[in-house]
Design an enzyme around this catalytic site. Structure first.
Site, PDB file in Angstrom:
ATOM      1  N   ARG A  15      -1.202  66.853  91.884  1.00 33.63           N
ATOM      2  CA  ARG A  15      -1.637  65.304  91.550  1.00 33.63           C
ATOM      3  C   ARG A  15      -0.509  64.389  91.438  1.00 33.63           C
ATOM      4  NH1 ARG A  15      -5.892  62.677  93.574  1.00 33.63           N
ATOM      5  NH2 ARG A  15      -6.746  61.203  91.843  1.00 33.63           N
TER       6      ARG A  15
ATOM      7  N   GLU B 251      -0.646  53.297  84.611  1.00 35.00           N
ATOM      8  CA  GLU B 251      -0.565  54.683  85.449  1.00 35.00           C
ATOM      9  C   GLU B 251      -1.944  54.788  86.527  1.00 35.00           C
ATOM     10  OE1 GLU B 251       0.811  57.493  82.827  1.00 35.00           O
ATOM     11  OE2 GLU B 251      -0.397  58.973  83.579  1.00 35.00           O
TER      12      GLU B 251
ATOM     13  N   ARG C   3      -6.890  70.646  75.749  1.00 35.11           N
ATOM     14  CA  ARG C   3      -5.546  70.280  75.396  1.00 35.11           C
ATOM     15  C   ARG C   3      -6.038  69.308  73.985  1.00 35.11           C
ATOM     16  NH1 ARG C   3      -0.933  69.989  78.875  1.00 35.11           N
ATOM     17  NH2 ARG C   3      -0.784  67.780  78.320  1.00 35.11           N
TER      18      ARG C   3
ATOM     19  N   ASP D  83       4.033  71.341  78.956  1.00 34.09           N
ATOM     20  CA  ASP D  83       4.689  70.259  78.129  1.00 34.09           C
ATOM     21  C   ASP D  83       6.128  70.525  77.880  1.00 34.09           C
ATOM     22  OD1 ASP D  83       2.464  68.555  77.983  1.00 34.09           O
ATOM     23  OD2 ASP D  83       1.581  69.384  76.300  1.00 34.09           O
TER      24      ASP D  83
ATOM     25  N   ARG E 209      -4.375  54.911  82.333  1.00 34.74           N
ATOM     26  CA  ARG E 209      -3.941  54.380  80.871  1.00 34.74           C
ATOM     27  C   ARG E 209      -2.777  53.108  81.169  1.00 34.74           C
ATOM     28  NH1 ARG E 209      -1.820  60.530  79.351  1.00 34.74           N
ATOM     29  NH2 ARG E 209      -0.816  60.861  81.234  1.00 34.74           N
TER      30      ARG E 209
ATOM     31  N   TYR F 139       1.017  73.833  83.853  1.00 35.62           N
ATOM     32  CA  TYR F 139       0.720  72.358  83.107  1.00 35.62           C
ATOM     33  C   TYR F 139       1.385  72.550  81.710  1.00 35.62           C
ATOM     34  CZ  TYR F 139      -2.109  68.430  81.847  1.00 35.62           C
ATOM     35  OH  TYR F 139      -2.563  67.173  81.647  1.00 35.62           O
TER      36      TYR F 139
ATOM     37  N   ARG G  37     -12.106  67.055  66.067  1.00 34.22           N
ATOM     38  CA  ARG G  37     -11.891  67.092  64.465  1.00 34.22           C
ATOM     39  C   ARG G  37     -12.817  66.433  63.693  1.00 34.22           C
ATOM     40  NH1 ARG G  37      -6.527  64.639  64.883  1.00 34.22           N
ATOM     41  NH2 ARG G  37      -5.184  66.454  65.232  1.00 34.22           N
TER      42      ARG G  37
HETATM   43  P1  FAD Z   1      10.826  67.978  86.229  1.00 34.97           P
HETATM   44  O1  FAD Z   1      10.941  66.954  84.998  1.00 34.97           O
HETATM   45  O2  FAD Z   1       9.960  67.617  87.285  1.00 34.97           O
HETATM   46  O3  FAD Z   1      12.311  68.285  86.734  1.00 34.97           O
HETATM   47  C1  FAD Z   1      12.560  68.740  88.001  1.00 34.97           C
HETATM   48  C2  FAD Z   1      13.485  67.992  88.670  1.00 34.97           C
HETATM   49  O4  FAD Z   1      13.905  68.839  89.857  1.00 34.97           O
HETATM   50  C3  FAD Z   1      13.157  66.734  89.097  1.00 34.97           C
HETATM   51  O5  FAD Z   1      14.079  65.747  88.530  1.00 34.97           O
HETATM   52  C4  FAD Z   1      13.189  66.855  90.614  1.00 34.97           C
HETATM   53  O6  FAD Z   1      13.611  65.513  91.252  1.00 34.97           O
HETATM   54  C5  FAD Z   1      14.241  67.667  90.682  1.00 34.97           C
HETATM   55  N1  FAD Z   1      14.145  68.441  92.098  1.00 34.97           N
HETATM   56  C6  FAD Z   1      13.072  68.889  92.502  1.00 34.97           C
HETATM   57  N2  FAD Z   1      13.016  69.359  93.913  1.00 34.97           N
HETATM   58  C7  FAD Z   1      14.368  69.293  94.213  1.00 34.97           C
HETATM   59  C8  FAD Z   1      15.242  69.604  95.119  1.00 34.97           C
HETATM   60  N3  FAD Z   1      14.650  70.110  96.427  1.00 34.97           N
HETATM   61  N4  FAD Z   1      16.585  69.091  95.205  1.00 34.97           N
HETATM   62  C9  FAD Z   1      16.983  68.760  94.170  1.00 34.97           C
HETATM   63  N5  FAD Z   1      16.437  68.415  92.796  1.00 34.97           N
HETATM   64  C10 FAD Z   1      15.037  68.551  93.128  1.00 34.97           C
HETATM   65  N6  FAD Z   1       5.210  66.461  77.921  1.00 34.97           N
HETATM   66  C11 FAD Z   1       4.876  66.419  76.604  1.00 34.97           C
HETATM   67  O7  FAD Z   1       5.461  67.430  75.978  1.00 34.97           O
HETATM   68  N7  FAD Z   1       4.598  65.399  75.909  1.00 34.97           N
HETATM   69  C12 FAD Z   1       4.155  64.416  76.710  1.00 34.97           C
HETATM   70  O8  FAD Z   1       3.463  63.406  76.248  1.00 34.97           O
HETATM   71  C13 FAD Z   1       3.998  64.426  78.260  1.00 34.97           C
HETATM   72  N8  FAD Z   1       3.516  63.389  79.091  1.00 34.97           N
HETATM   73  C14 FAD Z   1       3.823  63.520  80.406  1.00 34.97           C
HETATM   74  C15 FAD Z   1       3.360  62.643  81.025  1.00 34.97           C
HETATM   75  C16 FAD Z   1       3.524  62.672  82.543  1.00 34.97           C
HETATM   76  C17 FAD Z   1       2.800  61.332  83.404  1.00 34.97           C
HETATM   77  C18 FAD Z   1       3.943  63.657  83.129  1.00 34.97           C
HETATM   78  C19 FAD Z   1       3.982  63.726  84.664  1.00 34.97           C
HETATM   79  C20 FAD Z   1       4.421  64.770  82.339  1.00 34.97           C
HETATM   80  C21 FAD Z   1       4.230  64.780  80.822  1.00 34.97           C
HETATM   81  N9  FAD Z   1       4.768  65.822  80.012  1.00 34.97           N
HETATM   82  C22 FAD Z   1       4.736  65.494  78.674  1.00 34.97           C
HETATM   83  C23 FAD Z   1       5.240  67.040  80.883  1.00 34.97           C
HETATM   84  C24 FAD Z   1       7.008  66.806  81.050  1.00 34.97           C
HETATM   85  O9  FAD Z   1       7.236  65.775  81.735  1.00 34.97           O
HETATM   86  C25 FAD Z   1       7.197  68.205  81.552  1.00 34.97           C
HETATM   87  O10 FAD Z   1       6.759  69.123  80.831  1.00 34.97           O
HETATM   88  C26 FAD Z   1       8.765  68.355  81.730  1.00 34.97           C
HETATM   89  O11 FAD Z   1       9.414  66.920  82.174  1.00 34.97           O
HETATM   90  C27 FAD Z   1       9.028  69.304  83.087  1.00 34.97           C
HETATM   91  O12 FAD Z   1      10.394  69.479  83.112  1.00 34.97           O
HETATM   92  P2  FAD Z   1      10.831  70.408  84.183  1.00 34.97           P
HETATM   93  O13 FAD Z   1      12.479  70.467  84.304  1.00 34.97           O
HETATM   94  O14 FAD Z   1      10.151  71.413  84.665  1.00 34.97           O
HETATM   95  O15 FAD Z   1      10.242  69.255  85.575  1.00 34.97           O
HETATM   96  N1  UDP Z   2      -8.853  63.363  78.986  1.00 31.48           N
HETATM   97  C1  UDP Z   2     -10.208  62.661  78.828  1.00 31.48           C
HETATM   98  N2  UDP Z   2     -10.246  61.422  78.306  1.00 31.48           N
HETATM   99  C2  UDP Z   2      -9.152  60.864  77.603  1.00 31.48           C
HETATM  100  C3  UDP Z   2      -8.047  61.578  77.604  1.00 31.48           C
HETATM  101  C4  UDP Z   2      -7.982  62.964  78.048  1.00 31.48           C
HETATM  102  O1  UDP Z   2     -11.305  62.898  79.664  1.00 31.48           O
HETATM  103  O2  UDP Z   2      -9.223  59.801  77.151  1.00 31.48           O
HETATM  104  C5  UDP Z   2      -8.915  64.570  79.557  1.00 31.48           C
HETATM  105  C6  UDP Z   2      -8.606  64.465  80.945  1.00 31.48           C
HETATM  106  O3  UDP Z   2      -9.217  65.559  81.878  1.00 31.48           O
HETATM  107  C7  UDP Z   2      -6.978  64.794  80.984  1.00 31.48           C
HETATM  108  C8  UDP Z   2      -7.096  65.891  80.027  1.00 31.48           C
HETATM  109  O4  UDP Z   2      -8.076  65.509  78.979  1.00 31.48           O
HETATM  110  O5  UDP Z   2      -6.596  65.168  82.326  1.00 31.48           O
HETATM  111  C9  UDP Z   2      -5.779  66.074  79.322  1.00 31.48           C
HETATM  112  O6  UDP Z   2      -5.339  64.957  78.663  1.00 31.48           O
HETATM  113  P1  UDP Z   2      -3.824  64.732  78.252  1.00 31.48           P
HETATM  114  O7  UDP Z   2      -3.515  63.625  77.351  1.00 31.48           O
HETATM  115  O8  UDP Z   2      -3.286  66.040  77.549  1.00 31.48           O
HETATM  116  O9  UDP Z   2      -3.160  64.356  79.508  1.00 31.48           O
HETATM  117  P2  UDP Z   2      -1.790  64.311  80.264  1.00 31.48           P
HETATM  118  O10 UDP Z   2      -1.087  63.395  79.058  1.00 31.48           O
HETATM  119  O11 UDP Z   2      -0.956  65.523  80.441  1.00 31.48           O
HETATM  120  O12 UDP Z   2      -1.743  63.620  81.454  1.00 31.48           O
END
Ligand code: FAD
Ligand code: UDP
Length: 372
Positions: A252, A305, A173, A355, A283, A353, A177
């Site tokens: 997780r 986090e 991911r 985004d 982080r 996984y 560079r």
């Molecule tokens: P969700 O956002 O999980 O939505 C599912 C919804 O369903 C939730 O609100 C949940 O409460 C609801 N639900 C589940 N079960 C039930 C039930 N039984 N009844 C009623 N409601 C229910 N993506 C990026 O592009 N860039 C980023 O920088 C990025 N950073 C991230 C950082 C973190 C820490 C995390 C966890 C994710 C990150 N993502 C990022 C990914 C991004 O959050 C997801 O791709 C996106 O939000 C997923 O949307 P979704 O609708 O599939 O899931």
């Molecule tokens: N990762 C790492 N060191 C860092 C940042 C990321 O080893 O400083 C690795 C780690 O395994 C992580 C993965 O790269 O789970 C993907 O990172 P990303 O930032 O895409 O994770 P997310 O924002 O989805 O948690």
């Protein structure tokens, strides 16, 4: 029976895009969401003039023009470019792995010098075929030094298992560079929506044809919903939908610790990763830097986090896409095929996984197939 055409379970990005598209096709939709707010994990909330990313740092990025145009209907994006830093034993390094990082670590100045050093370090691996796991993939890309300092500790905290037991794709991911460029993504478009992410989902759901009910869990009335609605879009956990009958998928979870501090600027960057094994969090994000320091003077908000083991009842933030777990998912996906009136989607429904841009793409594909 109901007058609605669809029940959407989950008001995250997947559910919201589907509901929006269905309403554009004159369909009536009820959206239920178990949390007390919409937007799922992209939810942001304004505190002291700062948009706080309640479920971790969210940076939008895509190279897909259609997805970029789509999301820009609902917000204006700023020019934020993600450039996280890594803190390892008190020293700071640039991410992703680029000439700045190589220079900080080894004093190299050119691509040739950096490549030579990485080549020397990766020789210890004695790889014959393709890398079989995250550890081999990481060492083969950037050598043992970066693996030990910036990858191993972070990865093993994040996933709660050894890098040797994790799939190689996770580390791919991140760009590697040979230029002095700290941009964390290679995509054409990137930014943060001015005013936060929640408005995006609120605007998607703002239709007379869409009813939203928060604080409602599908599993409190699963049988009834299945009887009442002609079609269901399910974006929760696929194994839970089938009452874990084939076993639990692995996830997780995370704990977020948010703190308000009476300073203008705490860490000088939106994201700082703590890559050593000893620090319990992965982080710290400082939310005001996503919007170039906006917010009240003398105030900032930071979030630590902490990764944690997932148990039933916890939020399943990440699917753990090992071969074993993906095989179990495939068995659930086979059961899902027999549920003719249910579409499974999103990070949890598809156990991917994903985004944000990938979730939007997947929801648009599902909506087109269903509605056109
Ligand atoms: P969700 O956002 O999980 O939505 C599912 C919804 O369903 C939730 O609100 C949940 O409460 C609801 N639900 C589940 N079960 C039930 C039930 N039984 N009844 C009623 N409601 C229910 N993506 C990026 O592009 N860039 C980023 O920088 C990025 N950073 C991230 C950082 C973190 C820490 C995390 C966890 C994710 C990150 N993502 C990022 C990914 C991004 O959050 C997801 O791709 C996106 O939000 C997923 O949307 P979704 O609708 O599939 O899931
Ligand atoms: N990762 C790492 N060191 C860092 C940042 C990321 O080893 O400083 C690795 C780690 O395994 C992580 C993965 O790269 O789970 C993907 O990172 P990303 O930032 O895409 O994770 P997310 O924002 O989805 O948690």
């Amino acid at each position: 029976m109901t007058k609605d055409d669809y029940l959407v379970v989950g008001a995250g990005l997947f559910g919201a895009v589907f509901a929006h598209e269905a309403a554009l096709h004159h369909k009536r939709v009820t959206v239920i969401e178990k949390r007390d707010h919409v937007a799922g994990n992209i939810y942001t909330k304004e505190i002291d003039g700062i948009q706080v990313h309640q479920y971790g740092a969210h940076i939008f990025h895509t190279s897909d023009q259609e997805i970029w145009d789509y999301v820009n209907q609902f917000a204006t994006f700023n020019r934020y470019t993600n450039s996280p830093l890594a803190s390892y034993q008190g020293k700071m390094y640039n991410l992703p792995f680029n000439m700045n990082t190589f220079s900080e670590l080894w004093g190299v100045r050119t691509q040739a010098e950096a490549k030579q050093e990485i080549e020397r370090q990766r020789a210890s691996l004695q790889l014959t075929g393709a890398p079989r796991n995250l550890e081999e993939q990481a060492i083969s890309l950037v050598g043992t030094d970066i693996y030990e300092k910036l990858i191993k500790g972070y990865t093993e905290k994040q996933w709660g298992q050894q890098a040797k037991d994790l799939p190689a794709f996770i580390i791919r991911r991140l760009p590697v560079r040979y230029t002095f460029d700290n941009n964390y993504f290679n995509d054409t478009y990137q930014g943060i929506p001015i005013g936060g992410y929640t408005q995006i989902v609120e605007k998607m759901l703002a239709s007379d044809l869409i009813t939203v009910e928060t604080g409602v869990d599908f599993f409190d009335n699963q049988a009834q919903y299945l009887k009442t609605y002609p079609k269901i879009i399910f974006s929760g956990m696929i194994d839970q939908y089938f009452n874990y009958q084939l076993g639990e998928l692995a996830y997780r979870s995370l704990k977020f610790e948010t703190e308000e501090l009476n300073v203008d600027n705490y860490q000088g960057n939106a994201v700082v990763n703590y890559t050593d094994a000893a620090t319990p969090f992965t982080r710290i994000i400082e939310h005001k830097h996503f919007e170039f320091g906006q917010g009240d003077a003398g105030k900032t908000i930071i979030t630590r986090e902490y990764p944690k083991a997932w148990q039933r009842g916890d939020e399943p933030y990440y699917p753990i896409n090992t071969v074993k777990n993906n095989d179990l998912y495939k068995a659930y996906a086979a059961l899902a095929k027999n549920e003719k009136n249910v579409i499974f989607g999103g990070r949890l429904g598809q156990y991917r996984y994903f985004d944000m841009h990938q979730v939007i793409h997947s929801a648009l594909v599902a909506a087109r197939k269903e509605l056109e």
